[in-house]
Each structure stands twice: as C-alpha cells, then as structure tokens.
Design a protein around this motif. Structure first.
Motif, PDB file in Angstrom:
ATOM      1  N   LYS A  15       0.823  -1.220   0.000  1.00 13.95           N
ATOM      2  CA  LYS A  15       0.000   0.000   0.000  1.00 13.95           C
ATOM      3  C   LYS A  15       0.855   1.266   0.000  1.00 13.95           C
ATOM      4  O   LYS A  15       0.507   2.257  -0.639  1.00 13.95           O
ATOM      5  N   VAL A  16       1.959   1.224   0.742  1.00  6.79           N
ATOM      6  CA  VAL A  16       2.843   2.398   0.770  1.00  6.79           C
ATOM      7  C   VAL A  16       3.390   2.644  -0.636  1.00  6.79           C
ATOM      8  O   VAL A  16       3.402   3.781  -1.124  1.00  6.79           O
ATOM      9  N   ARG A  17       3.798   1.589  -1.297  1.00  6.68           N
ATOM     10  CA  ARG A  17       4.358   1.742  -2.651  1.00  6.68           C
ATOM     11  C   ARG A  17       3.294   2.236  -3.631  1.00  6.68           C
ATOM     12  O   ARG A  17       3.561   3.095  -4.467  1.00  6.68           O
ATOM     13  N   GLN A  18       2.085   1.679  -3.456  1.00  6.56           N
ATOM     14  CA  GLN A  18       0.990   2.147  -4.316  1.00  6.56           C
ATOM     15  C   GLN A  18       0.706   3.626  -4.093  1.00  6.56           C
ATOM     16  O   GLN A  18       0.513   4.383  -5.038  1.00  6.56           O
ATOM     17  N   ALA A  19       0.711   4.026  -2.825  1.00  5.41           N
ATOM     18  CA  ALA A  19       0.400   5.423  -2.507  1.00  5.41           C
ATOM     19  C   ALA A  19       1.415   6.356  -3.153  1.00  5.41           C
ATOM     20  O   ALA A  19       1.100   7.472  -3.550  1.00  5.41           O
ATOM     21  N   LEU A  20       2.626   5.877  -3.255  1.00  5.62           N
ATOM     22  CA  LEU A  20       3.670   6.706  -3.870  1.00  5.62           C
ATOM     23  C   LEU A  20       3.703   6.488  -5.379  1.00  5.62           C
ATOM     24  O   LEU A  20       4.621   6.937  -6.054  1.00  5.62           O
ATOM     25  N   ASP A  21       2.703   5.762  -5.867  1.00 10.31           N
ATOM     26  CA  ASP A  21       2.580   5.521  -7.302  1.00 10.31           C
ATOM     27  C   ASP A  21       3.860   4.881  -7.843  1.00 10.31           C
ATOM     28  O   ASP A  21       4.365   5.258  -8.899  1.00 10.31           O
ATOM     29  N   VAL A  50      -1.633   6.134   4.520  1.00 10.42           N
ATOM     30  CA  VAL A  50      -1.406   5.915   3.077  1.00 10.42           C
ATOM     31  C   VAL A  50      -2.308   6.811   2.234  1.00 10.42           C
ATOM     32  O   VAL A  50      -1.921   7.254   1.150  1.00 10.42           O
ATOM     33  N   GLU A  51      -3.492   7.078   2.758  1.00 10.98           N
ATOM     34  CA  GLU A  51      -4.396   8.007   2.070  1.00 10.98           C
ATOM     35  C   GLU A  51      -3.720   9.384   1.936  1.00 10.98           C
ATOM     36  O   GLU A  51      -3.661   9.965   0.842  1.00 10.98           O
ATOM     37  N   ARG A  52      -3.189   9.867   3.047  1.00  9.44           N
ATOM     38  CA  ARG A  52      -2.534  11.187   3.031  1.00  9.44           C
ATOM     39  C   ARG A  52      -1.253  11.151   2.211  1.00  9.44           C
ATOM     40  O   ARG A  52      -0.922  12.113   1.515  1.00  9.44           O
ATOM     41  N   LEU A  53      -0.535  10.051   2.311  1.00  8.22           N
ATOM     42  CA  LEU A  53       0.714   9.914   1.563  1.00  8.22           C
ATOM     43  C   LEU A  53       0.414   9.957   0.069  1.00  8.22           C
ATOM     44  O   LEU A  53       1.126  10.624  -0.709  1.00  8.22           O
ATOM     45  N   GLY A  54      -0.660   9.284  -0.332  1.00  4.79           N
ATOM     46  CA  GLY A  54      -1.063   9.287  -1.735  1.00  4.79           C
ATOM     47  C   GLY A  54      -1.378  10.699  -2.206  1.00  4.79           C
ATOM     48  O   GLY A  54      -0.961  11.125  -3.293  1.00  4.79           O
ATOM     49  N   ALA A  55      -2.102  11.450  -1.366  1.00  2.00           N
ATOM     50  CA  ALA A  55      -2.462  12.827  -1.715  1.00  2.00           C
ATOM     51  C   ALA A  55      -1.211  13.683  -1.875  1.00  2.00           C
ATOM     52  O   ALA A  55      -1.085  14.464  -2.827  1.00  2.00           O
ATOM     53  N   ILE A  56      -0.250  13.489  -0.949  1.00  2.01           N
ATOM     54  CA  ILE A  56       1.010  14.243  -1.024  1.00  2.01           C
ATOM     55  C   ILE A  56       1.743  13.895  -2.322  1.00  2.01           C
ATOM     56  O   ILE A  56       2.218  14.771  -3.044  1.00  2.01           O
ATOM     57  N   ILE A 112      -0.052  15.483  -5.444  1.00  3.60           N
ATOM     58  CA  ILE A 112      -0.067  16.942  -5.638  1.00  3.60           C
ATOM     59  C   ILE A 112       1.328  17.552  -5.654  1.00  3.60           C
ATOM     60  O   ILE A 112       1.515  18.687  -6.028  1.00  3.60           O
ATOM     61  N   SER A 113       2.310  16.817  -5.213  1.00  2.00           N
ATOM     62  CA  SER A 113       3.599  17.460  -4.991  1.00  2.00           C
ATOM     63  C   SER A 113       4.717  16.737  -5.720  1.00  2.00           C
ATOM     64  O   SER A 113       4.891  15.542  -5.588  1.00  2.00           O
ATOM     65  N   ASN A 114       5.467  17.476  -6.458  1.00  2.00           N
ATOM     66  CA  ASN A 114       6.703  16.927  -7.004  1.00  2.00           C
ATOM     67  C   ASN A 114       7.777  16.933  -5.933  1.00  2.00           C
ATOM     68  O   ASN A 114       8.873  16.436  -6.130  1.00  2.00           O
ATOM     69  N   GLY A 115       7.419  17.601  -4.866  1.00  2.00           N
ATOM     70  CA  GLY A 115       8.418  17.826  -3.815  1.00  2.00           C
ATOM     71  C   GLY A 115       8.812  16.583  -3.055  1.00  2.00           C
ATOM     72  O   GLY A 115       9.836  16.557  -2.382  1.00  2.00           O
ATOM     73  N   LEU A 116       7.987  15.565  -3.137  1.00  2.00           N
ATOM     74  CA  LEU A 116       8.337  14.382  -2.336  1.00  2.00           C
ATOM     75  C   LEU A 116       9.434  13.583  -3.021  1.00  2.00           C
ATOM     76  O   LEU A 116       9.266  13.155  -4.126  1.00  2.00           O
TER      77      LEU A 116
END
Lengths: 388, 388
Positions: free
Chosen positions: B288-294, B375-381, B384-388
């Motif tokens: 799930k963490v990997r998915q959230a980070l696409d 993971v929901e919030r991580l996905g949103a980050i 929306i952000s190239n910063g991560l």
C-alpha cells in the motif's frame, strides 16, 4: 555486588542455612496478600497494555491513569503526603526516580558537578547510584553533616531513615543553593507514626516498602514544580521509554485494595486493614528482637531515643518500628557485618552507609521462618558474647 | 522531547486527526493477541512475585527462570541467534541493556571517555542515551563511517537498521580496540529474512519489536563473555534493582505462545503462527505504501536495493519489510519532518538519526485505521507534490 553474593536460596530451608538479610526484601507481607485472594489479583490478556503510551493527554505519558488515581487516593487515606496541585511521576522503583531527579536538578555545562549529600548513616544506594556513571552533572559529596562546600548542592533526606529509622529533616540549609529530595519510602503506618501530611517540594515513595511489592519495581514521585517533573519525565523517556505497564496496573490494583481495606470497603468481620496487619507484625518482631538481646537496648537503633508520637492514621500513640535493626558491635569486634556473617546472618555493614564498620543493618522484613531463625541466632550471640 | 509533543490521543478517531507515527509503537500486533485469547493471558495474584529476587542461584538474580527458558526456546524455534553457552541478561527494555553495556564495556579512570559510534543513519536513541548524563566513561562520537580516532571505541550495529531497514555489519574494524554491540531488535521474520543464527559476542533483543509488547519494557541481551554479563547485572542492580517481574512472567507467557504457534502446538485449523501473521500484514502495508507513492520507489528506503534472500524460518525467498518507511523529500523541501507534519503526519526527521533533514522516518507498526489514513494522506502528497 552484595546482592548477588548472597548464598541463601528460597528453597534452602535447613536450620543451619545462611540468612540473607542484607536487603530489605519485603517478603514479610506475602501472607497478607495471599489471604486477600481476588482482591489483589490482576488478569492481563495478550492484547492488553501493548503500547508505549498510557495517557497521551498527561505530561507523564507513560503513567497509567489508574495508578495515578490510586496513588492520590492512598495518600488521602493514609494522610502522609499532600498531593493536591502536585505532579505524579512514575518510575522503575524510586531508584530510577532518584536518578531522574539528579538529572532534573542539574544542568549540563556547569562549572563543576553539583554535590549530592545525605546525613550519615545514609542509604547505601545513594552513593552507588550517584557515582555509577561518573557524571559531569553531579557527584557524591558524602555526609551532609560535615558538608561545607560553596555552590549548589542536593541533599537527600530519608525519613524515617534507612538504615536507622530516625525521623529526619534537612541539615544543610543554604538558601537558594539548596535542592532537597525527601525519600519517604518508609513514611507509612507500619514503620512510624504518621504525624501529618508531608508537604515537601519533592517526595519519593515506592511500592516495595509500602505494600511489599518489591518485584514490581514501581515507585512514584510527588513533585511541586512543573519543570522538575518535566525533566524527570524526559529522563525516564530516554533511559527506559517509560515504566512497565503490567507493574503499574498491578500496583494500582494492590493500592486500591489497601485503600478499600482501610476504609472498610467490602471488609469481612476480620479487619482487612493492611497497615494494622503490618504494624502488628512489626511490633511483635521488634519485641522479639529486644527479647533476644535480653533488653540490652543500648545496642539497638537510635530509634529508642525518639519519643512515642501520636499517629494521625491509627489515632494512637505509637513507637517507631523500623524496617531494619541497626546493630552496633561493642568491644574488640571491629567489623560487625563479618562478625554476624560468621554466625549465619548476612547483613550490610556500617561502612556502606557512611558509618562505622561496628554497625550492621539487618532487614526485619523477611519471611516469618527466617525471622524466627534470626532472633534465635541473635539470642545465642547476645548470650555468649560480650562483644555485641 | 518528541514523544510527549505528540498531540494525537488514542481516543481521537476523527479523520482530520494528527497521525502520531514518530515512535515505533507496535500496536499493529494487538489484533493477533486479542485473537489468541487465553493463550496469551496471565493471572497474577496479590502474593505473587513480591520479592526482589527471581533466582538466587543464577548470576542474573533478577531474571525469572521461565523468561530465560522462553527466550532460549524462541531463538531455537526462529533460528535467529545462538544462545548455547551464552548468558541471558534481562533489562527494562533493550534501552536499559544498552546503558548496561556502556557501563560494562568501559572502565573508570581511563585517559578519556570511550567513543561510541554507529553508522548513520543510526537509531536516534543511541546519542540521546550516551549523552544523557555526560558520563566520563563514554561519549557519543557520531557516524561510524567517518570515525578515525585512535583508542578504544564501541560500535553499535543495528541490523536490520532503524531507521532504514538495511542489513548491516560493523564498519570500523580496529582489532583489539574494538567492542561491538549488535542491536538485533528487528531481526525477526516479520521484518527480514532470517539468514542464519546470529553469533555475535553481544546481541540485544526486545519484546517491543518481537511480539509487539512495548508497554512491558522487557528486553534481553545474549552475551558470550561472563565478565561483561556480570558488569551488566551490576549496572541493572544499582540503577533499578532488577526488572519488573510482572513484565517478565507475561513476556515468558507471550513468547511461549509464539513458540507454540510456530510449532503447531495446540493450533486450530487456522494457523497461529505469529510471524506468518505479522509478516503478512507487513507485506500488505508495504504494498500500500508503494501504491500510494505511485511506485516512485526511488523515494523509498534503501531496502529496495537489497536482494531478496532466503529466509531459513519461512523457507521462502523474501524481501525486507522494515518497521519504518524512511522517506526522502525532493526538490525545495529541506525539512521532511516539518513538511509531513504540516500534512497531519508526525514522523521523526533525518537529523535525529544523523542524516539529512530531507529524510523522515514514519512508523508502519501503528493500528490499521491509522495506517490506512497514513497511506491516504501519503497518496495525496505524492499526487499533488513533485516535492516528495
């Protein structure tokens, strides 16, 4: 390490066994708690108490709320300490809390380590703990009675005192340089008269000497100043990430049972009052110790010099009944610990307490059969030897 | 003190609540232990475990024999550490055992404090503990990779490593000047492949990360040298007069249940194997963490660089499943902890681990609902952000 050097084991029940009475192991209280049955029982399920956190809304995040409430109730019931508007900090025994206080009351970068003192005879653990890690924050400076160094200092006042049972106050009184830690481990009705609620800035207590649960390693501090409490919590966070939850919930249950017993909650015809029970045993033990010495009271604790005082808890005039016999050898016997040890009684010698080696501290909190064997041997020593 | 600064409380279940993921609080394991019912339950009566002493015949007099036996059995069952002819020392978490080792491996009166090092990123607790009391015995000397000072030193090797999950060996290899502490808190099948029984001179383990019982504050050391074990015992004797008995008997029961589950003792149709259960959850969480980070895996732990290894416990080739996500912000974001914190995820920043503040450590051992929100919030980050 004296504790480990003791050879006696609980399984050894022979009449010539060595009596290990050098620590204040409070097994004397076991029969009371056996008798109490379910009132002192805890059940902990596999999924309980798994988190580091007990109460994230409390500054002391690792303190179980039920233990905090039980501690406040206990002091109200016994009347031995003010807890209103004070902070409660839990520790792995009062030993860890003492270290937390050394950390909280000193500041890195000082010109030199802060002196830590206590009136001799002092509890042998104080110098051991202070010197353990050769800290630059503080250092052991010995007997408070002869302390005359300038600068900030910490005085530890144990009252009633370990080893001699004396009721004490601070002896170094140097205004704003002063920090005092009151170690009130023995300020409970089974050992002394409760003459009023102690109202010091910093007070230490421990389950070991209150209810007899030494194995739990649970102590608590009652602290007036918020910043001191915060730094103590910081120390306990870093050094052990909190305090065993299992011990805390058990201590809460045990303390609750003590309070119920004092207040007659759910009591049977026979009194469940723990302190009455414990005081009764201590009183009988002291009678036997005095008898064994054939009333040669001059060899016993200083305590006999203290007047009987009115105990606000029992309502009666009572004598002190210290947890230890603090014996002094006379004549040519220079090392009282060695002398007793050779006669099957392992105590802790005066030197460890900053006192003359002619002294020896013997715990009276042991199991009944060990105590009986002790007074038997003590009697034999007293009869055959002028040396005691 | 970061732990206390966290504002989220267990009672706070709102969807906009702050997620406190800065500590490795292992509440993830609660459902397993709830499901286990009586197999993980202990009953402690009022008169039990009152003495300071657990086993006077053992050098480690405060270690409950049933815990010692359970620990030896667990390592045999899992195959992750050699325990034959080794000493087992219990501590108030592995944190206290680390301090006991610092004491045991140094000597008062040395020319200067012994240097303590660990490869960055290192567990944030190491420097905090080492520097806590400004000891003259030892001092923190930072990243082992850049350590080039002459003289005796202590290297702490955490493997798999907290925070990044890397499998590690000692990096400073300077013959007889060398003392190495292996912190194997995470060397269990739910986090990594068990490639063989670790056989180091000094190894640390803890209930917190093994069975998930952080609240118990129980850790253990497996130590080859008798004198080192003796000095550790001396430290624990002076600093806390032993370790909570309640925690020890409970840890023994819990570990026994884990061993029974692994060996199919009393198991139902559904497997009771704790490590299979825990590994399954960890595996799903990492997916799930990997998915959230696409699948932007380049931002994740170094662990992905490590090859899959054969785990001798499961018999399968497996990937590492670290307890923490060790995330690195990219672009203009200099402080990853702050960046996440502003988005309701409280982690622990790289600086605390001797690393770049662009890193942030997030615990993945939290309860299911907190993890899902994370993971929901991580996905949103990530979206929306190239910063991560």
């Amino acid at each position: 390490m004296v504790i480990c050097a003791e050879k006696a084991t609980p399984a050894d029940r022979s009449s010539d066994r060595v009596l290990a009475l050098s620590t204040g192991d409070p097994t004397m209280f076991e029969p009371y708690w056996r008798k109490m049955g379910d009132k002192g029982k805890v059940v902990i399920r596999g999924g309980d108490l798994m988190s580091y956190f007990s109460d994230m809304k409390n500054e002391c995040w690792f303190l179980e709320p039920e233990l905090r409430d039980a501690i406040r109730r206990l002091h109200r019931v016994v009347g031995n300490a003010v807890t209103d508007d004070r902070h409660v900090v839990a520790g792995t025994g009062s030993t860890q809390l003492f270290q937390a206080l050394l950390y909280a009351l000193t500041t890195p970068g000082g010109a030199e380590p802060v002196s830590v003192v206590s009136s001799a005879p002092y509890y042998s653990s104080y110098p051991e703990v202070v010197e353990l890690l050769r800290s630059e924050l503080y250092k052991w400076a010995g007997d408070a009675n002869t302390f005359d160094k300038d600068g900030p200092y910490i005085e530890v006042v144990c009252s009633p005192n370990n080893p001699d049972g004396a009721v004490r106050q601070a002896v170094v009184n140097r205004g704003d340089q002063r920090q005092v830690i009151y170690d009130l481990a023995y300020y409970w009705p089974q050992y002394t008269a409760i003459t009023g609620p102690a109202d010091h800035d910093i007070m230490l207590f421990t389950s070991s000497k209150c209810t007899g649960h030494a194995g739990s390693r649970v102590g608590w501090a009652i602290v007036k100043d918020k910043d001191v409490a915060k730094k103590m919590i910081e120390y306990i966070t870093i050094s052990s990430i909190g305090v065993s939850k299992e011990s805390q919930v058990r201590a809460a249950k045990i303390i609750g049972a003590v309070c119920d017993g004092c207040q007659g909650v759910g009591s049977d015809v026979e009194s469940d009052n723990f302190f009455e029970y414990a005081r009764d045993i201590m009183s009988k033990r002291w009678q036997k110790v005095r008898q064994a010495l054939d009333h040669q009271n001059e060899y016993l604790n200083n305590l006999i010099k203290y007047p009987r005082q009115r105990c606000l808890f029992t309502g009666e005039f009572t004598e002190s009944l210290p947890a230890y016999a603090w014996l002094k050898c006379k004549g040519g016997i220079e090392d009282c610990e060695e002398f007793f040890s050779g006669r099957g009684i392992v105590g802790k010698g005066g030197k460890r307490f900053g006192a003359d080696p002619k002294f020896n501290r013997i715990s009276l909190l042991c199991r009944e059969e060990d105590f009986n064997l002790f007074v038997e041997r003590l009697g034999a020593i007293a009869r055959i030897s002028n040396g005691l």
